[in-house]
Scaffold this motif. Sequence first.
Motif, PDB file in Angstrom:
ATOM      1  N   LEU A 115      10.420  -3.603  -6.484  1.00 20.01           N
ATOM      2  CA  LEU A 115      11.890  -2.222  -6.132  1.00 20.01           C
ATOM      3  C   LEU A 115      11.165  -1.967  -5.471  1.00 20.01           C
ATOM      4  O   LEU A 115      12.652  -1.676  -4.542  1.00 20.01           O
ATOM      5  N   ARG A 116      10.269  -1.150  -5.852  1.00 19.06           N
ATOM      6  CA  ARG A 116      10.002   0.198  -4.932  1.00 19.06           C
ATOM      7  C   ARG A 116      10.608  -0.512  -3.250  1.00 19.06           C
ATOM      8  O   ARG A 116      11.056   1.026  -2.497  1.00 19.06           O
ATOM      9  N   ILE A 117       9.815  -1.148  -2.834  1.00 18.15           N
ATOM     10  CA  ILE A 117       9.798  -1.821  -1.740  1.00 18.15           C
ATOM     11  C   ILE A 117      11.447  -1.645  -0.946  1.00 18.15           C
ATOM     12  O   ILE A 117      11.730  -1.260   0.197  1.00 18.15           O
ATOM     13  N   GLN A 118      11.909  -2.357  -2.055  1.00 18.27           N
ATOM     14  CA  GLN A 118      13.741  -2.635  -1.778  1.00 18.27           C
ATOM     15  C   GLN A 118      14.078  -1.454  -1.009  1.00 18.27           C
ATOM     16  O   GLN A 118      14.997  -0.966  -0.425  1.00 18.27           O
ATOM     17  N   GLN A 119      13.717  -0.610  -3.014  1.00 19.33           N
ATOM     18  CA  GLN A 119      14.257   0.611  -2.462  1.00 19.33           C
ATOM     19  C   GLN A 119      13.758   2.095  -1.104  1.00 19.33           C
ATOM     20  O   GLN A 119      15.492   2.835  -0.592  1.00 19.33           O
ATOM     21  N   ILE A 120      13.071   2.088  -1.155  1.00 20.12           N
ATOM     22  CA  ILE A 120      12.247   2.611   0.295  1.00 20.12           C
ATOM     23  C   ILE A 120      12.587   2.046   1.310  1.00 20.12           C
ATOM     24  O   ILE A 120      12.621   3.212   2.494  1.00 20.12           O
ATOM     25  N   SER A 121      13.305   0.700   1.871  1.00 14.30           N
ATOM     26  CA  SER A 121      13.807   0.169   3.073  1.00 14.30           C
ATOM     27  C   SER A 121      14.887   0.335   2.859  1.00 14.30           C
ATOM     28  O   SER A 121      15.483  -0.490   4.094  1.00 14.30           O
ATOM     29  N   GLY A 122      15.849   0.883   1.961  1.00 14.70           N
ATOM     30  CA  GLY A 122      17.528   1.425   2.297  1.00 14.70           C
ATOM     31  C   GLY A 122      17.901  -0.208   1.966  1.00 14.70           C
ATOM     32  O   GLY A 122      19.210  -0.616   2.478  1.00 14.70           O
ATOM     33  N   GLU A 123      17.183  -0.800   0.812  1.00 10.18           N
ATOM     34  CA  GLU A 123      17.638  -2.906   0.577  1.00 10.18           C
ATOM     35  C   GLU A 123      17.071  -3.602   1.295  1.00 10.18           C
ATOM     36  O   GLU A 123      18.004  -3.798   1.809  1.00 10.18           O
ATOM     37  N   ALA A 124      16.150  -2.471   3.023  1.00  9.81           N
ATOM     38  CA  ALA A 124      17.078  -4.176   3.951  1.00  9.81           C
ATOM     39  C   ALA A 124      16.010  -4.789   4.066  1.00  9.81           C
ATOM     40  O   ALA A 124      16.131  -5.904   4.289  1.00  9.81           O
ATOM     41  N   LEU A 125      15.389  -4.798   3.088  1.00  7.92           N
ATOM     42  CA  LEU A 125      13.443  -5.543   3.058  1.00  7.92           C
ATOM     43  C   LEU A 125      13.663  -6.376   0.997  1.00  7.92           C
ATOM     44  O   LEU A 125      13.703  -5.108   0.449  1.00  7.92           O
ATOM     45  N   SER A 126      13.170  -7.383   0.891  1.00 10.41           N
ATOM     46  CA  SER A 126      13.055  -8.071   0.075  1.00 10.41           C
ATOM     47  C   SER A 126      11.414  -8.503   0.290  1.00 10.41           C
ATOM     48  O   SER A 126      11.186  -9.229   1.627  1.00 10.41           O
TER      49      SER A 126
ATOM     50  N   LEU B 269       0.597  -1.535  -0.448  1.00  8.16           N
ATOM     51  CA  LEU B 269      -0.022  -0.142  -0.021  1.00  8.16           C
ATOM     52  C   LEU B 269       1.085   1.266   0.096  1.00  8.16           C
ATOM     53  O   LEU B 269       0.492   2.435  -0.580  1.00  8.16           O
ATOM     54  N   LYS B 270       1.487   1.179   1.051  1.00  3.19           N
ATOM     55  CA  LYS B 270       2.610   2.171   0.570  1.00  3.19           C
ATOM     56  C   LYS B 270       3.593   2.504  -0.334  1.00  3.19           C
ATOM     57  O   LYS B 270       3.539   3.660  -0.768  1.00  3.19           O
ATOM     58  N   ALA B 271       3.777   1.762  -1.284  1.00  2.00           N
ATOM     59  CA  ALA B 271       4.282   1.290  -2.353  1.00  2.00           C
ATOM     60  C   ALA B 271       3.112   1.847  -3.464  1.00  2.00           C
ATOM     61  O   ALA B 271       4.146   3.514  -4.283  1.00  2.00           O
ATOM     62  N   VAL B 272       1.966   1.638  -4.058  1.00  2.00           N
ATOM     63  CA  VAL B 272       1.292   2.390  -4.627  1.00  2.00           C
ATOM     64  C   VAL B 272       1.020   3.412  -3.890  1.00  2.00           C
ATOM     65  O   VAL B 272       0.692   4.636  -5.265  1.00  2.00           O
ATOM     66  N   SER B 273       1.315   3.588  -3.020  1.00  2.00           N
ATOM     67  CA  SER B 273       0.333   5.040  -2.645  1.00  2.00           C
ATOM     68  C   SER B 273       1.529   6.298  -2.526  1.00  2.00           C
ATOM     69  O   SER B 273       0.716   7.461  -3.450  1.00  2.00           O
ATOM     70  N   LEU B 274       2.742   5.986  -3.446  1.00  4.40           N
ATOM     71  CA  LEU B 274       3.715   7.395  -3.988  1.00  4.40           C
ATOM     72  C   LEU B 274       3.377   7.702  -5.511  1.00  4.40           C
ATOM     73  O   LEU B 274       3.509   8.454  -5.622  1.00  4.40           O
TER      74      LEU B 274
END
Lengths: 113, 891
Positions: A32-43, A17-22
């Motif tokens: 890719l976005r989730i990886q990016q906004i979590s500073g590559e910490a989450l996949s 939801l966060k990713a597509v809200s942007l």
Amino acid sequence: MGKNPELLPGTLDMLILKAVSLKPLHGYGILLRIQQISGEALSVPQGSLYPALYRLEHQGLIAAEWGESENKRKAKFYTVTATGRRRLKEETAEWNKLASAIGAALGATTDEV
Amino acid sequence: MWSRLRSLAGMLFRRDRFESEMRDEVRFHIEARAEDLARTGLSPADAMRQARIEFGTVDAIKDDCRQSRGVRWLDEIGNDLRYALRLMAKTPGFTAAAILSLALGIGANTAIFSLMDAVILRTVPVTSPQDLVFFAHGKGERPGVSSNYPLFERYRAIDGVFSGVTAFSPTAFKFTTNDGLENVTGLWVNGTFHGVLGVPMAIGRGFSAESDQPTDTPTAVVSDAFWLRRFGRDPSVLDRIITLDGRAIAIVGVTAPEFTGLIPGTNPDVTMPIAVRAITRPDYLQDHGTWTDLTIVGRLKPGVTPSAALAPVDVVLQQYMSEEENSWIKKGNPDAFANAVLVPAAHGSGVLRRQYETALNVLMGMVAIVLLIASVNVANLLLVRSAARSKEVAIRMCVGGGRARLIRQFLTESLLLATLGGALAIVFAQWGTAAIMSLFNAAETPLLIDVSPNTRVLMFTAGASLVTGVAFGLFPAFASTRVDLTPALKDVASTRLSRRWSLSHGLVASQVALSIVVLVVASLLVRTLYNLKSLDAGFAGGNLLLVTLDTYATPIPEASRVATLQAVLERVKTLPGVQNASLSRSTPIHTSGNARALVVVNAASEKIEDNAAFTNPVSPEYFDTLGIRLIRGRVFTDLDTGDSQHVAVVNETMAKFWAADRDPIGMTLAFRGDPKDLITIVGVVQDTHQMNLREAPPRTVYSPIPQAEEPPSGLTLEVRTAQEPAAIVAAVREAVRGVNRSIVLRYVRTIDQQINASLVRERVLATLSGGFALLALVLCAIGLYGVMSYTVTRRSREIGIRMALGAARSRVLAQVMSQTFLIAIVGTVIGVVAAFAATSTLATFLFGLTARDPLTVAGVAAALLVVSLGAGLLPARRAATLDPVQAIKAE
């Protein structure tokens, strides 16, 4: 993909939801976005992304539309709906409360007990 | 919620698009990932491979996606349905047998239920029928609902508990048509009738309080059926004047088709205000001296319970009965007027219900058993077939097919069978109810009930199908998914399997037991009908035509009515083909009749408390025409006129009761209220049954028509013919019209038709229960045959080995037969015990035998054993004629 920590149960929906809200994103873009906004910490495990997307769409939290990708290919783009945005806000507040509570609990020193 | 429904609807209708979009989306993802990987330096082929690996199992993920959308269960149901249909198509014989037996079972239930619905469950179509009560009286289970008009007025005056009280009384009118007079059914009502009940109207209006006022311009409300029959539903009927009982009447309204009055089974054609009746019977409104069939119905005020309303009603009744001029009412039967009762009127009067409720319960019980037998059959067949599928089930369970999923699949199949059976059942039920209703046509007046399927009936059918489907499906579903995997896979007939056989055998034995119950009930009812029909009723049947001639409320003057009817008799006697003819007020086996209190002078017996006798004014030819034997003395002659000495002929029962061993001839009797008019007994005739065949012949006093207590305005003409009576009907009609066109011919029938009319309930019960019993027997035989032949198939290898080792064919045959016999015996014994318990409710229906008639029970048990052995014989012979070599090789 990297050896990142496992996602906590229930958090994938929130992250999507966060990713597509942007910005409207296709499935791979969300990954890719989730990886990016979590500073590559989450996949996100790829196997659970699509079922989650279909579920969120079924619940009316996100909407899907076919469009063109960056390299001019046909792709399915997801956007957050008004309901989805409200849900994201609620869940974010919940999460923050929980996280700070857990943080406080774990940060407690002997003096405070 | 909406989005879910929308997305689900999308799934249902755009399934292909959903699938192709999902495919595209996944492909795009993998390709995009591969492109990114290629940028890191992998070869395109390696990148693609890597992307695929990372993505995971595409089909599994897709399936998860489908489940997210709620599509998967749809898929599974679709698969189950397809699988079930495939299985059904593969075994068409089994499928047809299962659907047909279920359809017959459910159809029989639906047919009987729609009768129950019409007779017992349906409320009258008026405003809030649950607030209506009948003003009844008497101790015991059947309070009387009759009243007279003055008591109605007292009830009406009760304050506070009723929002309205009204009254009605069934009657008949002579309706003048272009072809002469026609008898129509009617109702006298209080002016408040339509208002208090809230009767739905098709056109025009109902009566009002004004209608109770004396008037020169009487009005009538007619039924929709009458409007259709006589006026083709022409709306201009509201301006018409019709002639009823010789009086001009204006039609002011037509009731809606669904309203047929408060007496189920009847549909009065014409309704008129009681004020019109008072024109010819001015004393009616004030008459305390008669007790009429006036029925009083009230509407409770909102919130008032029947028990709260009863107290003031009882006060009024007690007061009325305590008054001197009404003391005669309680005299004969004090209990019947001891207290007031308010009877719920939501379903209308209970006459039809009382007549048929127990009969319908018996039939409902029988059809329920038949459905149970049919269900057990299908369950057994499914069980047998699932045993054949045990290997497949074992494989599916080994590879992780959940048991719940398998059970669901079995249930899908059984529900599909039940649904198809239920759909076919609706068609069968339509035919069934039509056939049943035609049985009622034998009655004197048609039974007017609407048995066309309504929502409640269809709900019943759906419910019955569902329950049946689940019941007979769950059983094999659980039994067959409880497989022991290893032996099932190894294809060995394990001990498990043989245990299931005993289950199957138990089911068949229960079918035999259930069939016994149904067969015993049916045999008792069929034999009852036979006993009644073959009873010597005391007169000769055969070619005897009966025609009721009615001159009441016709232009024929009262004084010349008897003479007119006698003129008809003389004319009919001269018709070719007529052997003899007579007139009488009553005829045998007909409910019309009159009993009068009398005193016998010089009687041997002094019993005076039970002194009523059935009276029947007859013409001299009556005894000859009916074939009633003269035992002593003489019958009447033309010399017995109104002016000669008054004479009577009595029947044997009457003679025995009053004269004992002495000679009754010459004794005199007198009717109470007329003690000076002494009547001399001149003859004794044979007893005849009167009201119906069940009741013993009543004490009967015949008198010559000219000496009747009051000149009858209606008499029945009896015509003994040489040939079929039907051939002479037209000539008789012509003769009647030749004498006077105003005579109404009401009910033209042969004596056999009249007897059959009195046996409608018996015939309905005997015919239906006989049919159901036959169905049960066939279903039971099929069940036994199916299970035994499957047993033989399963054991063919074992039988083959034994035969190879030298077992004689006769021994194999005997073995299979003994197993069949064992099942049949166990079932029969249980069935006989159950039948003894079940038939006690039948006692009131039976005639000439008891509910535990040993001959019937023995006969049924023997018949069932024979049928069972017959059903077992085919499989047994197949076992005995097995080719051992092939049997052993086959597996």
